[in-house]
Design a protein around this motif. Structure first.
Motif, mmCIF file in Angstrom:
data_model
loop_
_atom_site.group_PDB
_atom_site.id
_atom_site.type_symbol
_atom_site.label_atom_id
_atom_site.label_comp_id
_atom_site.label_asym_id
_atom_site.label_seq_id
_atom_site.Cartn_x
_atom_site.Cartn_y
_atom_site.Cartn_z
ATOM 1 N N TYR A 1 -0.252 -10.720 -9.194
ATOM 2 C CA TYR A 1 -1.548 -10.344 -9.782
ATOM 3 C C TYR A 1 -1.762 -11.012 -11.137
ATOM 4 C CZ TYR A 1 -1.940 -7.079 -6.008
ATOM 5 O OH TYR A 1 -2.036 -6.553 -4.746
ATOM 6 N N HIS B 1 -2.736 -14.793 2.597
ATOM 7 C CA HIS B 1 -2.190 -13.547 2.045
ATOM 8 C C HIS B 1 -2.138 -12.439 3.101
ATOM 9 C CE1 HIS B 1 -0.689 -11.311 -1.318
ATOM 10 N NE2 HIS B 1 -1.652 -10.431 -1.328
ATOM 11 N N GLU C 1 -3.241 -13.900 -7.417
ATOM 12 C CA GLU C 1 -4.227 -12.883 -7.043
ATOM 13 C C GLU C 1 -5.009 -12.455 -8.288
ATOM 14 O OE1 GLU C 1 -2.353 -9.884 -4.358
ATOM 15 O OE2 GLU C 1 -0.636 -11.210 -4.580
ATOM 16 N N HIS D 1 -0.755 -9.653 5.319
ATOM 17 C CA HIS D 1 0.384 -8.755 5.100
ATOM 18 C C HIS D 1 1.141 -8.475 6.402
ATOM 19 C CE1 HIS D 1 -0.981 -8.451 1.101
ATOM 20 N NE2 HIS D 1 -0.476 -7.276 0.803
ATOM 21 N N HIS E 1 -8.105 -8.583 0.508
ATOM 22 C CA HIS E 1 -6.770 -8.662 1.100
ATOM 23 C C HIS E 1 -6.820 -8.585 2.636
ATOM 24 C CE1 HIS E 1 -4.836 -8.094 -2.778
ATOM 25 N NE2 HIS E 1 -3.652 -8.046 -2.213
HETATM 26 ZN ZN LIG Z 1 -1.830 -8.822 -2.800
#
Ligand SMILES: [Zn+2]
Length: 436
Positions: free
Chosen positions: A393, A124, A363, A126, A218
């Protein structure tokens, strides 16, 4: 094509589509007391196309301007006799079901490892190219780069093959430690899961083969200002462990929803390094006094669920083909050509001796993670998030707030109850098998 191959011992029937989500239960019991546990591990770099790519996470239309550190596919594989559990973790925002299935199905064909014993999870990060498609140029251009996705799949396949062929007799250590200092929850109520869980595999001469670290946060230290490709703090975590001879380092996230983010002073690589090293040191500490574990058997229980997509933006993205034309076609077929897509997702419960692992296709809010893990009975337990899908999510319905950020990045309010039902069923199956 989807369900041609089935794991040995699994009574698996192609499901008839039902507009009301009906869970399909798949179970296979893996039990062999005769042969020693074997573990294999491998890390393979993902080739990056030369051109600038759309980066995933934060806001759309963010283009890469270089590479800070390589992206990886990293695998750890546990095998007992002919039965095998594979975890491959790739550096990206997340992979959709059909992309993970391509990898799992190919490995089943090539190596004979049942696809339902294979978990493809994402870190995950970013700061990696968009593998979902919603971070391109609004409103029409998908951010999903087919060449990057193809290279990622190749690297994942190769890392699984190498781990399989390099496997050797091994012993396992499990570690758990709480790390609060680098984690914060940015969405009330403040509920975190600060447990860092570790598995280390050592060979017969007690030389480390691999170390797996799980933590619920995260990888987004670098923020939306960063345009260099990176796996964020995961890079520094793995680098530190490997420099300290802990084995091939694999990192996976746990319950990172609602909203588990790094506690940092600035969005810099220096801070990513501090966070990564803090977690790596904690991982080593967690193993210091841990004994070798007895692994009598590996058990894997997998259940497929069909989830209703009610998020208007995602439905629009689906019809616009932002998730990729191939994904659109497969999802359309899967949804019986209806306008409102149903999404397939697998949840798994794995038992490795005294360790139980739940794999969740998105998530997960930690409050749900705590509640679900409380139902498990092993002294060691953790959740692997973004496993075999990225549904966005997964939110407790009581907390659902229309228009809030996490809700706009969730496929719908019905996801959590549906997954919960599947997970409780898996736990029930595990408990009933233990009594036999
Ligand atoms: Zn996320």
């Amino acid at each position: 094509m989807l369900f041609q191959l089935t794991p040995p011992g699994v009574n698996f029937v192609k499901p008839k589509f039902c507009p009301f989500p009906v869970a399909l239960i798949l179970t296979y019991l893996l039990f062999t007391p005769l042969q020693a546990l074997e573990v294999g591990a491998a890390a393979v770099k993902i080739d990056l196309p030369n051109n600038s790519l759309y980066l995933a996470g934060f806001s759309p239309n963010r283009r890469s301007r270089g590479v800070h550190d390589p992206l990886w596919a990293r695998t750890i594989l546990f095998s007992k006799n002919e039965y095998t559990f594979v975890l491959c973790v790739v550096d990206c925002i997340g992979l959709l079901h059909f992309d993970t299935w391509d990898i799992r199905f190919q490995i089943e064909k090539e190596l004979g490892i049942p696809a339902y014993g294979i978990v493809i999870a994402s870190t995950h990060t970013h700061s990696a190219p968009d593998t979902i498609g919603i971070w391109g140029k609004p409103p029409w251009k998908s951010g999903k780069n087919p060449l990057f996705v193809q290279n990622l799949k190749k690297a994942a396949l190769q890392s699984i093959r190498l781990a399989f062929y390099n496997r050797k007799k091994a012993k396992l250590k499990f570690g758990q430690v709480s790390v609060d200092s680098v984690l914060k929850d940015s969405r009330p109520p403040v509920i975190t899961d600060s447990t860092l869980s570790t598995i280390q595999a050592l060979d017969q001469q007690r030389r480390p083969i691999a170390i797996l670290v799980n933590y619920s946060m995260h990888p987004e230290v670098l923020s939306s200002k960063n345009t260099l490709i990176s796996s964020d703090y995961a890079h520094y975590l793995r680098e530190y462990l490997e420099k300290n001879n802990a084995g091939i380092a694999i990192f996976c996230v746990g319950s990172i929803g609602g909203m588990q983010t790094p506690r940092v002073k600035s969005s810099t690589f220096q801070e990513a390094k501090r966070v990564g090293r803090t977690l790596a040191k904690a991982a080593l500490t967690s193993l210091e006094k841990s004994p070798f574990q007895k692994i009598h058997s590996i058990r894997i229980f997998t259940q497929r669920v069909h989830l209703f997509m009610s998020n208007f933006q995602f439905i629009l993205a689906y019809h616009l083909g932002l998730f990729g034309q191939s994904t659109k076609q497969k999802l359309r077929k899967y949804s019986q050509k209806t306008w409102l897509p149903y999404v397939p997702a697998d949840v798994s419960l794995i038992r490795l001796g005294n360790l139980q692992i739940l794999t969740i296709p998105g998530e997960l809010f930690p409050e749900l993670g705590h509640a679900w893990m409380a139902k498990l009975t092993s002294p060691h337990r953790f959740i692997i998030g973004l496993a075999n899908n990225e549904l966005g999510y997964i939110i407790p319905p009581k907390q659902w707030t229309f228009g809030a950020y996490e809700e706009t990045m969730s496929i719908g309010i019905r996801t959590a109850p549906k997954l919960e039902k599947a997970i409780f069923s898996l736990i029930q199956q595990l408990n009933s098998q233990k009594k036999e």
